[in-house]
Write a protein that holds these residues in place. Structure first.
Motif, mmCIF file in Angstrom:
data_model
loop_
_atom_site.group_PDB
_atom_site.id
_atom_site.type_symbol
_atom_site.label_atom_id
_atom_site.label_comp_id
_atom_site.label_asym_id
_atom_site.label_seq_id
_atom_site.Cartn_x
_atom_site.Cartn_y
_atom_site.Cartn_z
ATOM 1 N N VAL A 9 0.838 -1.202 0.000
ATOM 2 C CA VAL A 9 0.000 0.000 0.000
ATOM 3 C C VAL A 9 0.875 1.254 0.000
ATOM 4 O O VAL A 9 0.623 2.209 -0.744
ATOM 5 C CB VAL A 9 -0.945 0.004 1.221
ATOM 6 N N ILE A 10 1.912 1.252 0.842
ATOM 7 C CA ILE A 10 2.836 2.395 0.879
ATOM 8 C C ILE A 10 3.512 2.565 -0.471
ATOM 9 O O ILE A 10 3.644 3.682 -0.994
ATOM 10 C CB ILE A 10 3.907 2.190 1.969
ATOM 11 N N GLY A 11 3.942 1.449 -1.072
ATOM 12 C CA GLY A 11 4.618 1.517 -2.368
ATOM 13 C C GLY A 11 3.722 2.104 -3.449
ATOM 14 O O GLY A 11 4.166 2.924 -4.263
ATOM 15 N N LYS A 43 16.007 0.833 -3.881
ATOM 16 C CA LYS A 43 15.089 0.585 -2.766
ATOM 17 C C LYS A 43 13.722 1.207 -3.062
ATOM 18 O O LYS A 43 12.684 0.605 -2.769
ATOM 19 C CB LYS A 43 15.642 1.154 -1.466
ATOM 20 N N ILE A 44 13.722 2.400 -3.656
ATOM 21 C CA ILE A 44 12.457 3.045 -4.025
ATOM 22 C C ILE A 44 11.717 2.175 -5.030
ATOM 23 O O ILE A 44 10.505 1.970 -4.928
ATOM 24 C CB ILE A 44 12.723 4.447 -4.606
ATOM 25 N N ALA A 49 7.268 -1.464 -6.189
ATOM 26 C CA ALA A 49 6.856 -2.740 -6.797
ATOM 27 C C ALA A 49 6.179 -3.657 -5.780
ATOM 28 O O ALA A 49 5.728 -4.746 -6.128
ATOM 29 C CB ALA A 49 8.072 -3.440 -7.405
ATOM 30 N N GLY A 50 6.102 -3.206 -4.518
ATOM 31 C CA GLY A 50 5.463 -4.015 -3.485
ATOM 32 C C GLY A 50 6.338 -5.135 -2.974
ATOM 33 O O GLY A 50 5.849 -6.081 -2.351
#
Length: 224
Positions: A9-11, A43-44, A49-50
């Motif tokens: 969800v954050i991604g 990392k981002i 990409a979850g």
């Protein structure tokens, strides 16, 4: 709908915020670096990409601070989120908790003498609510344990329990134990175990009836 991980969800929302700012992942990484956050481009990319199912709250705070948004915006959208192994909350509920607006019909300034009873009453209200409301938060610890024993997906056990009682296995067990009133710890534990076994047998029988599992006696019949 299957619950998503917090990281997924954050991604999803990190990517939305980055694209809204018309930034590449390299530019976002530089922006994070200026804030002192070691979030590399790779990392981002993994977060978006979850692939990072678990993020620290510090990571979430840094993202919100970097993009100058409230933390709740990183939970934008709809759908259930798996907060922990046995806890699922909807995105609107999470946003409400983060904003401090998700205060159920209880006392705002809790009275120590009544807090225990009020919290239990709120849980009862949720358990008696409509499917959409109840789906925001369900107790499923015993359901997961039974699913592991039967080697089926937890949602299968939950769905059958809802068909039988309108509650998850965990909720139905706790409701039945509560009918005994105040009990000593050992006595309560014994009742919980006995009721859990009885309810589990009902679910197992229904799953076998639906053909979703094969019981040992059925396997013997098939071999004969």
């Amino acid at each position: 709908m299957e619950a998503e991980s917090v990281g997924a969800v954050i991604g999803e929302n990190l990517e939305r915020l980055r694209r809204r700012a018309r930034m590449t992942q390299h530019e976002a990484a530089r922006l994070f670096a200026r804030r002192g956050a070691p979030l590399s481009r790779s990392k981002i990319a993994a977060i978006e990409a979850g692939e990072r199912t678990h993020l620290t709250f510090a990571d979430v705070l840094v993202m919100a601070h970097t993009f100058n948004v409230e933390v709740a915006e990183l939970f934008d959208g709809h759908g259930p989120v798996a907060i922990a192994e046995h806890v699922v909350l909807s995105r609107p509920v999470i946003r409400g908790l983060l904003r401090g607006t998700n205060v159920p019909e209880g006392s705002v300034s809790w009275d120590p003498q009544t807090q225990h009873a009020e919290l239990l009453r709120i849980a009862d209200v949720r358990a008696e609510g409509d499917a959409a409301t109840v789906g925001q938060f369900r107790l499923v610890e015993a359901d997961h344990a039974l699913a592991r024993r039967l080697d089926v997906a937890p949602q299968i056990v939950v769905d059958v329990a809802l068909q039988i009682w309108g509650n998850t296995l965990t909720e139905e067990r706790d409701a039945r134990v509560a009918r005994f009133g105040a009990l000593e710890s050992g006595e309560r534990h014994a009742h919980r175990g006995h009721i859990t076994r009885e309810l589990s047998q009902e679910i197992e029988a229904e799953l076998a009836k639906q053909g979703q599992i094969t019981r040992p006696d059925e396997e013997i019949d098939e071999q004969e």
